[in-house]
Design a protein around this motif. Structure first.
Motif, PDB file in Angstrom:
ATOM      1  N   LEU A 191      -8.829   4.710  -6.235  1.00  0.00           N
ATOM      2  CA  LEU A 191     -10.188   4.609  -5.697  1.00  0.00           C
ATOM      3  C   LEU A 191     -10.172   4.613  -4.173  1.00  0.00           C
ATOM      4  N   ARG A 192      -9.205   3.921  -3.565  1.00  0.00           N
ATOM      5  CA  ARG A 192      -9.108   3.912  -2.095  1.00  0.00           C
ATOM      6  C   ARG A 192      -8.855   5.311  -1.552  1.00  0.00           C
ATOM      7  N   ALA A 197      -0.730   3.921  -2.478  1.00  0.00           N
ATOM      8  CA  ALA A 197      -1.775   4.782  -1.909  1.00  0.00           C
ATOM      9  C   ALA A 197      -1.163   5.868  -1.031  1.00  0.00           C
ATOM     10  N   THR A 228      -4.809  -2.681 -12.589  1.00  0.00           N
ATOM     11  CA  THR A 228      -5.766  -2.755 -11.477  1.00  0.00           C
ATOM     12  C   THR A 228      -5.171  -2.270 -10.160  1.00  0.00           C
ATOM     13  N   ARG A 229      -3.857  -2.450  -9.956  1.00  0.00           N
ATOM     14  CA  ARG A 229      -3.248  -1.963  -8.706  1.00  0.00           C
ATOM     15  C   ARG A 229      -3.397  -0.447  -8.592  1.00  0.00           C
ATOM     16  N   SER A 230      -3.084   0.247  -9.676  1.00  0.00           N
ATOM     17  CA  SER A 230      -3.194   1.713  -9.643  1.00  0.00           C
ATOM     18  C   SER A 230      -4.644   2.153  -9.530  1.00  0.00           C
ATOM     19  N   VAL A 231      -5.513   1.516 -10.300  1.00  0.00           N
ATOM     20  CA  VAL A 231      -6.931   1.875 -10.240  1.00  0.00           C
ATOM     21  C   VAL A 231      -7.450   1.738  -8.816  1.00  0.00           C
ATOM     22  N   ASN A 232      -7.163   0.620  -8.174  1.00  0.00           N
ATOM     23  CA  ASN A 232      -7.652   0.392  -6.814  1.00  0.00           C
ATOM     24  C   ASN A 232      -7.040   1.374  -5.821  1.00  0.00           C
ATOM     25  N   ALA A 233      -5.759   1.722  -6.016  1.00  0.00           N
ATOM     26  CA  ALA A 233      -5.109   2.668  -5.105  1.00  0.00           C
ATOM     27  C   ALA A 233      -5.764   4.041  -5.183  1.00  0.00           C
ATOM     28  N   LYS A 286       0.820  -1.225   0.000  1.00  0.00           N
ATOM     29  CA  LYS A 286       0.000   0.000   0.000  1.00  0.00           C
ATOM     30  C   LYS A 286       0.851   1.271   0.000  1.00  0.00           C
TER      31      LYS A 286
END
Length: 303
Positions: A141-142, A106, A134-139, A103
């Motif tokens: 979004l978080r 993030a 997907t790692r960047s997208v999820n980071a 993380k």
């Protein structure tokens, strides 16, 4: 388990440039970086022709470039911020694959937001990401970013300044520890920040804006408020300090201005809290051992 920690540093050394070249040779790292080939060639050319230990000015020609360090002062990635008008675009990468999944991405995004909205005064921060990343997208979004638009090969996420400040005040952007300031301290500090300039000012402004505001007569006795005196553990050394306004600062007497690195770091924390804070190009561990004096607890509301 330690909370993720990232500090963004604007100074780019020759050694940093070599780290960047190593990262940009890893196909997994550069897979979704649109300009990675160009950047890699640029770095190679710079190292070949410029025999200087500090290369910061060369990396800031088309935006602001920062090395990302972990709490052990090891470079783990980079962040680039490019402002166009009132908008700012953020590009980042965690360069060593061993650090993926911790993380740190993030954390780097949160530090990038702090710079974009407090230091660069952007009205909107934009991230353009390949949908397969997907790692960047999820980071993102978080961290509270919202999808703004998409094509088959690109998704655009954005964070407005209004949304950022709302999330910051709601403590919803991932800060591990909340801090408290009194209403009167916040008002005085805001006035001071409005008249000051310098690298630590935006850090203090960020801390003021994210703080939980409490009535001076209700603040816990264990909280460091303005004009408090506290016993700290700075790395492995015990230090007694007072947190004061700039006009009362006297380092030789342990009276630290709230605009100083340590002063900004300890504002609003309380006994037992521990903070990682980068000071003079080194990350320090600060633990609040005891609040020895607090004006509100002593009834000294005039201070």
């Amino acid at each position: 388990m330690s909370k993720p920690f990232i500090a963004l540093c604007p100074e780019i050394t020759r050694t940093n440039a070599l780290h960047l070249m190593d990262w940009l040779e890893d196909e997994c790292v550069i897979r979704y970086l649109s300009d990675s080939r160009h950047v890699s060639r640029f770095i190679e050319q710079v190292i070949g022709r410029v025999q200087l230990p500090i290369l910061t000015h060369l990396f800031n020609q088309s935006g602001r470039f920062f090395m990302a360090y972990d709490r052990h002062d090891v470079p783990v990635g980079f962040v680039r911020l490019v402002k166009t008008g009132t908008d700012c675009e953020i590009v980042l990468a965690i360069g060593n694959r061993d650090n993926w999944g911790r993380k740190l991405g993030a954390s780097a995004i949160r530090e990038g937001m702090k710079l974009a909205f407090f230091d660069m005064r952007a009205e909107k921060l934009i991230a353009k990401i390949h949908p397969d990343n997907t790692r960047s997208v999820n980071a993102f979004l978080r961290c509270g970013f919202l999808l703004q638009g998409e094509t088959p090969t690109l998704q655009s996420f954005s964070m407005t300044s209004a949304r950022y400040f709302r999330l910051l005040r709601d403590n919803a952007v991932g800060h591990p520890t909340g801090i408290h300031v009194t209403e009167s301290d916040k008002a005085r500090l805001r006035n001071l920040v409005a008249m000051e300039q310098g690298p630590t000012v935006f850090e203090l402004e960020h801390e003021i804006e994210r703080a939980i505001v409490v009535d001076a007569r209700q603040v816990a006795r264990s909280v460091i408020t303005m004009n408090s005196r506290a016993l700290l553990h700075l790395n492995n050394e015990k230090v007694e300090v007072s947190l004061v306004y700039p006009k009362d600062a006297d380092d030789s007497a342990g009276k630290l201005s709230v605009f100083s690195d340590i002063g900004t770091a300890i504002l609003g924390y309380q006994e037992g809290d521990a903070i990682d804070w980068r000071i003079s190009d080194q990350t320090h561990r600060i633990r609040i051992e005891k609040v020895l004096y607090q004006p509100e607890a002593a009834g000294d509301f005039h201070l």
